[in-house]
Design a protein around this motif. Structure first.
Motif, PDB file in Angstrom:
ATOM      1  N   GLY A 157       0.823  -1.213   0.000  1.00  0.00           N
ATOM      2  CA  GLY A 157       0.000   0.000   0.000  1.00  0.00           C
ATOM      3  C   GLY A 157       0.852   1.256   0.000  1.00  0.00           C
ATOM      4  O   GLY A 157       0.567   2.226  -0.714  1.00  0.00           O
ATOM      5  N   ALA A 158       1.913   1.240   0.809  1.00  0.00           N
ATOM      6  CA  ALA A 158       2.791   2.410   0.882  1.00  0.00           C
ATOM      7  C   ALA A 158       3.551   2.610  -0.427  1.00  0.00           C
ATOM      8  O   ALA A 158       3.746   3.743  -0.872  1.00  0.00           O
ATOM      9  N   VAL A 159       3.965   1.531  -1.057  1.00  0.00           N
ATOM     10  CA  VAL A 159       4.646   1.644  -2.352  1.00  0.00           C
ATOM     11  C   VAL A 159       3.680   2.222  -3.394  1.00  0.00           C
ATOM     12  O   VAL A 159       4.049   3.094  -4.188  1.00  0.00           O
ATOM     13  N   GLY A 160       2.439   1.782  -3.376  1.00  0.00           N
ATOM     14  CA  GLY A 160       1.436   2.338  -4.285  1.00  0.00           C
ATOM     15  C   GLY A 160       1.229   3.825  -4.046  1.00  0.00           C
ATOM     16  O   GLY A 160       1.136   4.615  -4.991  1.00  0.00           O
ATOM     17  N   ALA A 161       1.164   4.209  -2.769  1.00  0.00           N
ATOM     18  CA  ALA A 161       1.008   5.636  -2.436  1.00  0.00           C
ATOM     19  C   ALA A 161       2.218   6.435  -2.914  1.00  0.00           C
ATOM     20  O   ALA A 161       2.082   7.559  -3.406  1.00  0.00           O
ATOM     21  N   ALA A 162       3.411   5.862  -2.770  1.00  0.00           N
ATOM     22  CA  ALA A 162       4.624   6.546  -3.226  1.00  0.00           C
ATOM     23  C   ALA A 162       4.592   6.752  -4.741  1.00  0.00           C
ATOM     24  O   ALA A 162       4.984   7.812  -5.240  1.00  0.00           O
ATOM     25  N   ILE A 163       4.098   5.764  -5.476  1.00  0.00           N
ATOM     26  CA  ILE A 163       4.000   5.888  -6.935  1.00  0.00           C
ATOM     27  C   ILE A 163       3.023   6.999  -7.312  1.00  0.00           C
ATOM     28  O   ILE A 163       3.290   7.809  -8.213  1.00  0.00           O
TER      29      ILE A 163
END
Length: 192
Positions: free
Chosen positions: A49-55
């Motif tokens: 989820g955090a990686v998606g938010a970073a993208i």
């Protein structure tokens, strides 16, 4: 040493507050911290989820950078042009001016306050600036000078238009019959 940390912190916070890239940068930092925490604690859902938010944040940053290059802010007077701008204006305190900005874009009202401070050295300012709820067509990313009529434009309004034009900012000219013959308004449009 504490003063230097405080000063650098306040400069960074001011940049984050003023910059169109500020919010995506803050979210990117938070998403990165959550991704690291999720990776360290072996929580794959949190990490993903955090990686998606970073993208998403990187995409927002890219959009802001591209938008700023394609459509630069044509509302703000560059600091290096301030002296040349002021030299073209002649004081006349028989003329009054007011400022206008929009509630939909805080930067519009911040710039209006800055311009009010500069222009108060040349003409009599109104006590309060006019805040419009929604932007007018054709005023996005630019300034507009408003006078009572096309035939009756105060000398100050004409000087202001010429001073802006001399530094590469070309405000639109508008008409509002409710203004007095010796009164004009500078409206700062919205950024986007």
């Amino acid at each position: 040493m504490n003063f230097i940390k405080w000063y650098l912190g306040s400069v960074v916070l001011e940049w984050l507050r003023q910059s169109p890239s500020g919010k995506p940068v803050v979210f990117l930092m938070l998403a990165t911290l959550i991704a690291i925490w999720g990776w360290i604690s072996h929580r794959s859902r949190l990490f993903n989820g955090a990686v998606g938010a970073a993208i998403v944040c990187l995409a927002m940053l890219g959009y802001n950078v591209i938008y700023d290059q394609v459509s630069p802010d044509r509302r703000e007077l560059p600091a290096q042009d301030l002296r040349s701008f002021e030299q073209r204006l002649k004081p006349n305190f028989k003329e009054t001016f007011s400022m206008g900005c929009f509630t939909t874009d805080v930067s519009s009202c911040v710039l209006a306050t800055k311009y009010r401070d500069v222009l108060a050295s040349f003409w009599m300012p109104e006590d309060q600036q006019t805040v419009f709820p929604t932007p007018f067509p054709g005023i996005t990313n630019r300034l507009s000078i408003v006078t009572q009529s096309q035939e009756v434009r105060p000398e100050g309004a004409l000087q202001l238009w010429e001073a802006f034009s001399a530094v590469g900012i070309y405000p639109s000219l508008r008409v509002d019959g409710s203004l007095k013959p010796n009164e004009f308004m500078l409206i700062v449009g919205t950024r986007h």
